[in-house]
Scaffold this motif. Structure first.
Motif, short mmCIF file in Angstrom:
data_model
loop_
_atom_site.label_atom_id
_atom_site.label_comp_id
_atom_site.label_asym_id
_atom_site.label_seq_id
_atom_site.Cartn_x
_atom_site.Cartn_y
_atom_site.Cartn_z
N TYR A 1 37.39 6.94 25.58
CA TYR A 1 36.35 7.96 25.60
C TYR A 1 35.06 7.40 25.00
CZ TYR A 1 33.85 12.34 25.12
OH TYR A 1 32.90 13.31 25.23
N PHE A 2 35.21 6.69 23.88
CA PHE A 2 34.04 6.11 23.20
C PHE A 2 33.27 5.18 24.13
CE2 PHE A 2 32.36 2.41 20.90
CZ PHE A 2 31.39 3.03 20.12
N ILE A 3 33.95 4.20 24.72
CA ILE A 3 33.22 3.21 25.52
C ILE A 3 32.68 3.83 26.80
CG2 ILE A 3 35.32 2.26 26.59
CD1 ILE A 3 32.09 0.32 25.76
N GLU A 4 33.44 4.76 27.41
CA GLU A 4 32.96 5.36 28.66
C GLU A 4 31.79 6.32 28.42
OE1 GLU A 4 34.01 4.45 32.05
OE2 GLU A 4 34.24 2.89 30.55
N ARG A 5 31.68 6.84 27.21
CA ARG A 5 30.47 7.60 26.86
C ARG A 5 29.33 6.65 26.53
NH1 ARG A 5 28.70 10.88 28.89
NH2 ARG A 5 27.26 11.37 27.24
N MET A 6 29.62 5.57 25.81
CA MET A 6 28.56 4.63 25.44
C MET A 6 27.93 4.00 26.68
SD MET A 6 28.19 4.95 22.22
CE MET A 6 26.92 3.71 22.00
N GLY B 1 31.25 12.76 37.57
CA GLY B 1 31.87 12.09 36.43
C GLY B 1 32.50 10.79 36.86
N LEU B 2 32.19 9.72 36.14
CA LEU B 2 32.77 8.42 36.43
C LEU B 2 33.58 7.97 35.22
CD1 LEU B 2 29.58 6.61 37.79
CD2 LEU B 2 31.36 7.73 39.15
N SER B 3 34.68 7.30 35.47
CA SER B 3 35.27 6.55 34.37
C SER B 3 36.05 5.39 34.93
CB SER B 3 36.14 7.44 33.47
OG SER B 3 37.44 7.56 33.95
N THR C 1 50.84 -4.74 28.20
CA THR C 1 50.38 -4.68 29.59
C THR C 1 49.10 -3.84 29.62
OG1 THR C 1 51.75 -2.74 30.08
CG2 THR C 1 52.70 -4.90 30.54
N TYR C 2 48.30 -4.06 30.64
CA TYR C 2 46.95 -3.49 30.69
C TYR C 2 46.69 -2.78 32.02
CZ TYR C 2 46.34 -6.35 26.53
OH TYR C 2 46.48 -6.90 25.27
N PRO C 3 47.31 -1.61 32.21
CA PRO C 3 47.01 -0.85 33.43
C PRO C 3 45.56 -0.40 33.42
CG PRO C 3 48.65 0.30 32.05
CD PRO C 3 48.23 -0.91 31.32
N PHE C 4 45.01 -0.19 34.60
CA PHE C 4 43.61 0.24 34.65
C PHE C 4 43.42 1.20 35.81
CE2 PHE C 4 42.41 -2.40 38.27
CZ PHE C 4 43.31 -3.45 38.21
N GLY C 5 42.24 1.79 35.87
CA GLY C 5 42.00 2.72 36.97
C GLY C 5 40.56 3.13 37.06
N ALA C 6 40.22 3.69 38.22
CA ALA C 6 38.86 4.13 38.52
C ALA C 6 38.91 5.58 38.96
CB ALA C 6 38.28 3.26 39.63
N TYR C 7 38.22 6.45 38.22
CA TYR C 7 38.28 7.88 38.49
C TYR C 7 36.89 8.44 38.78
CZ TYR C 7 43.02 7.98 36.41
OH TYR C 7 44.35 7.77 36.13
N VAL D 1 44.18 9.02 29.73
CA VAL D 1 43.17 8.15 29.11
C VAL D 1 41.91 8.08 29.97
CG1 VAL D 1 42.72 5.73 28.57
CG2 VAL D 1 44.85 6.81 27.82
N GLY D 2 42.10 7.92 31.26
CA GLY D 2 40.94 7.83 32.16
C GLY D 2 40.37 9.19 32.49
N GLY D 3 41.22 10.21 32.45
CA GLY D 3 40.79 11.53 32.89
C GLY D 3 39.85 12.21 31.92
N VAL D 4 40.11 12.08 30.61
CA VAL D 4 39.29 12.80 29.63
C VAL D 4 37.81 12.41 29.76
CG1 VAL D 4 38.86 13.23 27.18
CG2 VAL D 4 41.21 13.21 28.05
N PRO D 5 37.47 11.11 29.71
CA PRO D 5 36.04 10.77 29.88
C PRO D 5 35.50 11.14 31.25
CG PRO D 5 37.39 8.78 29.76
CD PRO D 5 38.28 9.92 29.40
N CYS D 6 36.35 11.14 32.26
CA CYS D 6 35.86 11.44 33.61
C CYS D 6 35.43 12.91 33.70
CB CYS D 6 36.94 11.13 34.64
SG CYS D 6 36.32 11.14 36.33
#
Lengths: 284, 808
Positions: free
Chosen positions: B396-401, B481-483, B655-661, B766-771
């Motif tokens: 959330y911090f980095i996606e807001r920054m 909203g992007l994240s 492990t480092y899952p990732f995603g684009a929302y 994790v990805g949804g809240v900032p999105c």
């Protein structure tokens, strides 16, 4: 969420209900659907040593549509109202409002009488009944009496019904003109942040009568006569809407809670009322 | 011998990895046949429940149990004085602190456990609670961590030395009597220097509010002490049953072999069921005292008010960049409100969890993070609610920054992300705050997401909407909203991850039965994730027996191998790896058996779907089913009978899952009501075991993200009263509030995981809240908004519009 012990009664007639009420006074309460009272008992906020279930008392589950009035028994559920096609024809606002109360499971249990008699400012039916100028029938040891909905509510959970009386029916003049029940809530099942009931009559482009009541914006439902009067004689234009909203804001007295602060509630009350009037007028 | 079915059919019959196998658990759950802890009923079972403090901070001057003990059905009332001789009036927390089991002279939060009433049933217990008379003396209440750090009021007298000095805590020196720890990561001076000399710097302060995991099933247990054989059985809502067994042994003194901990079906955990609670300790003590089984089950208000909250991070950031938008540095300070006791559930060396993943998916050369933990008069907890340790806060911090920087640069936020992503060829990537990202292909995922939603088209529509709004044609604004997130899951390598000294490996034990079916037991425990379905699929692919012939069993410490449980998306990355590795041990022995049966050398047979066949002569084969039987009826020289294996897996890395929302939202500025028009979620969780279950996990995680972003909070008033203690005020979305979700994926397998899987259960949260939050913020960006705090409920959205002058 465990209630204190209580005696449970399920009498078959009203005389028995009234005699239990007489015997136990303040310590007895009647229950219809139970969806307000039982949670309060579980939270031990309501102390009810003698609980009288009305489900087996006959004669309170009918909907009668007359030439001039509609009579609805106190045990008619919100679900019954929604499903009643003839009622939806003559008083569509009842269905529109019922669909915005709680959720389907609660509406199968929740009754019109319970919603009205409990005196919870969050309930939707009291304001609607004031808008429709309903009359409540209550019965006690001294017999029946009728109380206008607009005179019924005194404070939160305090009504004109005496402790020994039971609300048995509601009589509503057949509504005229266009209607709207507009409600803003945070989620399904929530009480209103603000809600407005509007019933309005259009005669040749002029408003000839308008009734307006607001829900959950004071410690009682608020019938705003001045707001309705502000529309009468107008073409419900922007100036009239503004005047109605201003009049309504003079009548409500919201308090801050988790739904938001007073300024927000006043603002939303105005927006909701404007929308309700516009929708009702478009149907009038 | 000739095949009767094709190879493709043989693959399908296994229902192995990649197949949308229906959940085997659902037969019982959809018929009401689950077995949850409150379904457990034992002969003579008693019920215990708590007298709880109505005050957030008070001295307990006296407790009178006399009246309560006269209530019919009440057998005992336990207080701290009763537990003191056993040394059980306090208990250790997972964070190196200690916590009162029952109020020891004072209370530190509303709802704190003061006395434990033991009765014949829960009705008598409730009456007994009413009858316990507690005399309190109210003390000044601290609900704001910044004020707590300045206040003379001492919350924890037990942590102040007699001479008034402040001894160090479990995580080093403490600056103030209400301070818990300072935790740092990265390089302070170089980061400050980069930021001081940067072309562009964006700064923002944000509060990630306190909320709660709120599983549908609340916490509870049944403790049963068998005084004849000295064995304690404890059924409960435990996300980590083995760890609970060890903790119970350490604090009770009962030898670990005499303790059996069982997690039956669990109705959701989301972090709430990781920790140890006073209810567990009191139930055990009450069972020992009475000699009867004792059940304790929280009600909803208890759950929301007292057991493990999440978040409550006050975060301040600075991000620096070149004029072109290349990020050069990141600084983050957190003031973390931990409540009255530090009961965070984090690996020991990480008192702020993995907050140091806060550089996100970006190539940021220098960074510094500092976290200060603070005591306040709120409930303890600080668990990872549907995320790996504090990763939701970090993302959330980095996606807001990033958004705030984009505003400062007057740049498109999607483009700013694109030019700063870690590039595919940079993996494994060593981040400035210490982690080594195992793999990723962020640009591909981002481009796919933006193309699918027609990002440019959305921006054009939004621009038109702003024009229409200004022209008075609409009262609705549009937010995009992007994240882009990177999770860090699968804790974790024993070299840096432990809980109470227990390394965070996990385990699997497999027994193949003679007729070719199997049972596998794991150290994890499903709370709805579908382990019985997916782990059988991993095994089916690894050992060539149908998933339908494999039973998965978890949660009973008497039978399951030791493991650290299920949270932080660790089951697939760690126990899933152990399952694959144990399966490979089975396969290795099966190969020797097959070679013996086929009368060739071990190296001359090869595994093919469900069998071993002679290389170059595929018509000569033995199926795994035949091999299983042979393991039990053949005397094979040099081989023990049977076919079993166990594997304990210590992962080499996270492990480092990732995603684009992407979220598209319309906001009514007059009422503050948001309407989600579209939500697109692309997840890359590496190898996909069961696409249907992944989709379900994504839907669930997004829904909890929607909840948190748009209204779910544990709010306190100034007196420390919980304002959101019921589901009327604590927002739990229903189908009515939830939009349609579009899911998508890319596949970038983990290079170090045996099957390349990364875990997915928490990514969408994790990805949804900032999105969701970014969508709200983006709607107001054209009118001067840079940041506004969650939760974005109606009145707060309205307030933003109001402060921006959008009302008359």
């Amino acid at each position: 969420m465990i209630p204190a012990a209580f005696e449970y009664y399920r009498p078959k007639d009203m005389d028995k209900v009234l005699s239990i009420l007489e015997e136990h006074g303040d310590d007895a309460r009647v229950m219809a659907g139970g969806h307000s009272l039982i949670p309060m008992m579980k939270l031990r906020m309501a102390d009810v040593p003698h609980l009288i279930d009305l489900q087996d008392v006959g004669g309170m589950s009918e909907i009668e549509i007359g030439a001039d009035t509609i009579k609805i028994g106190a045990l008619v559920t919100q679900s019954d109202i929604i499903d009643h096609a003839a009622l939806a024809d003559v008083a569509p606002i009842l269905r529109e409002a019922s669909l915005q109360i709680a959720d389907p499971q609660v509406r199968y249990m929740g009754t019109l009488g319970g919603n009205i008699a409990n005196g919870d400012p969050g309930n939707d039916m009291p304001g609607l009944m004031q808008c429709l100028d309903a009359t409540f029938t209550v019965v006690g040891q001294d017999g029946e009496r009728a109380i206008p909905a607009r005179d019924f509510y005194e404070a939160a959970y305090v009504t004109a019904r005496e402790d020994g009386e039971v609300l048995t029916a509601v009589t509503i003049p057949r509504p005229k003109g266009g209607h709207a029940y507009e409600k803003q809530k945070r989620k399904i099942g929530d009480y209103a942040t603000a809600a407005a009931s509007v019933q309005i009559v259009n005669d040749g482009g002029k408003c000839v009568s308008a009734a307006i009541a607001m829900t959950n914006l004071s410690d009682t439902p608020v019938f705003s006569k001045t707001a309705g009067d502000a529309l009468v004689g107008t073409s419900v234009d922007d100036a009239a809407l503004k005047a109605a909203v201003a009049a309504m804001l003079g009548d409500i007295d919201p308090t801050e809670d988790n739904r938001g602060p007073v300024a927000f509630k006043n603002h939303v009350a105005g927006v909701i009322l404007r929308r309700a009037i516009a929708r009702a007028w478009s149907r009038a | 011998m000739k095949d009767e079915i094709t190879r493709e059919e043989r693959v399908d019959n296994l229902k192995g990895m990649g197949c949308s196998r229906k959940r085997v658990e659902d037969a019982r759950f959809t018929q009401g046949k689950g077995n949850y802890v409150d379904d457990i009923k034992l002969d003579g079972m008693l019920f215990g429940d708590f007298v709880r403090s109505p005050y957030a901070h008070a001295r307990v001057k006296s407790i009178n149990k006399d009246t309560a003990l006269k209530v019919p059905g009440v057998l005992a009332v336990l207080t701290a004085d009763d537990l003191r001789p056993l040394g059980l009036h306090w208990m250790p927390t997972l964070a190196g602190d200690k916590q009162m089991v029952l109020a020891d002279g004072k209370v530190l939060f509303q709802g704190q456990e003061v006395a434990f009433v033991v009765a014949e049933d829960r009705y008598a217990a409730a009456d007994g609670i009413e009858a316990v008379e507690v005399e309190y003396e109210e003390l000044p209440v601290l609900v704001n961590p910044f004020e707590a750090l300045k206040s003379d009021v001492v919350l924890r007298e037990d942590l102040v030395a007699e001479d008034g000095s402040i001894p160090a805590g479990a995580h080093g020196p403490r600056k103030h009597h209400n301070h818990i720890f300072t935790w740092e990561a990265g390089d302070k001076d170089p980061t400050e220097e980069v930021i001081a000399n940067a072309e562009v710097v964006a700064e923002e302060s944000m509060y990630y509010h306190r909320t709660h995991p709120c599983p549908l099933e609340t916490c509870g247990c049944v403790a049963s002490m068998d005084k004849v054989n000295g064995k304690l059985t404890l059924w409960g809502t435990f996300q980590a049953p083995h760890a609970i067994r060890t903790v119970v042994s350490l604090i009770s003194g009962i030898e670990e072999h005499n303790i059996r901990v069982v997690s039956p079906d669990i109705g959701g955990g989301f972090g709430n069921k990781v920790g140890a609670y006073p209810g567990y300790v009191c139930s055990v003590v009450a069972s020992i005292v009475t000699g009867k089984p004792v059940k304790w089950i929280e009600d909803r208000m208890d759950n929301l008010m007292t057991t493990a909250f999440a978040r409550d991070y006050h975060m301040t950031g600075k991000i620096s960049a070149t004029k072109e938008g290349k990020i050069t540095g990141l600084q983050c300070h957190v003031t973390a409100d931990h409540g009255g006791f530090d009961a965070c559930a984090d690996p020991t060396k990480f008192p702020a969890g993995f907050m140091n993943i806060c550089t996100g998916s970006y190539d940021i050369p220098t960074a510094f993070l500092e976290v200060d933990g603070v005591y306040t008069n709120k409930a303890p907890g600080g668990v990872s609610y549907r995320c790996s340790f504090r990763v939701t806060e970090a993302v959330y911090f980095i996606e807001r920054m990033i958004e705030v920087l984009a505003i400062k640069l007057n740049m498109d936020a999607a483009e700013l992300r694109r030019i700063n992503f870690i590039k595919k060829e940079q993996f494994p990537y060593k981040a400035a705050l210490g982690w080594e990202y195992d793999s990723g292909d962020y640009h591909t995922a981002w481009d796919k997401a933006l193309k699918t939603v027609d990002y440019d088209g959305l921006r054009a529509e939004q621009a038109q909407r702003v024009k229409d709004f200004k022209a008075g044609k609409t009262r609705k604004l549009m937010g995009i909203g992007l994240s882009f997130f990177t999770e860090i899951v699968g804790a974790g390598p024993v070299k840096n991850c432990d809980i109470l000294g227990l390394g965070m490996f996990d385990s699997c034990e497999i027994r193949i039965h003679p007729t070719g079916s199997a049972i596998a037991r794991l150290g994890t425990i499903s709370q709805g994730q579908g382990h019985a379905t997916t782990f059988a699929q991993i095994l089916a692919s690894e050992i060539g027996l149908p998933a339908d012939s494999i039973t998965i069993e978890e949660g009973d410490t008497d039978t399951a191998p030791y493991g650290l449980g299920t949270y932080g998306s660790r089951s697939t990355p760690v126990a899933g790896a152990a399952t694959a590795m144990a399966g490979r041990k089975i396969r290795a022995k099966a190969q020797m058996i097959a070679a013996y049966l086929l009368e060739v050398h071990d190296n001359d047979v090869e595994f093919d779907v469900d069998r071993f066949a002679v290389k170059g002569a595929p018509e000569k084969f033995k199926t795994m089913k035949e091999i299983a039987f042979a393991a039990y009826n053949q005397a094979i020289p040099g081989l023990e009978p049977g076919l079993e294996a166990v594997s304990y897996y210590d992962p080499p890395n996270m492990t480092y899952p990732f995603g684009a929302y992407v979220c598209v939202m319309d906001i009514d500025v007059d009422t503050g009501v948001p309407e989600i028009r579209r939500f697109y979620a692309l997840d890359d969780c590496g190898t996909r075991i069961n696409p249907m279950i992944i989709e379900g996990q994504v839907h669930g995680g997004l829904t909890e993200a929607l909840a948190v972003a748009l209204g779910q909070e544990i709010a306190y008033d100034d007196m420390g009263n919980v304002k959101t203690g019921t589901l009327m005020d604590f927002f739990l979305p229903t189908a009515w509030e939830v939009p349609n979700y579009e899911t998508d994926f890319t596949v970038t397998p983990s290079p170090h995981h045996p099957i390349g899987a990364k875990g997915v259960g928490e990514s969408p949260h994790v990805g949804g809240v900032p999105c969701f939050s970014n969508a709200v913020q983006d709607a107001f960006r054209p009118f001067g908004n840079t940041h506004t705090n969650m939760p974005h409920d109606h009145w707060r959205i309205w307030r933003t519009a109001n402060e921006l002058g959008l009302h008359d």
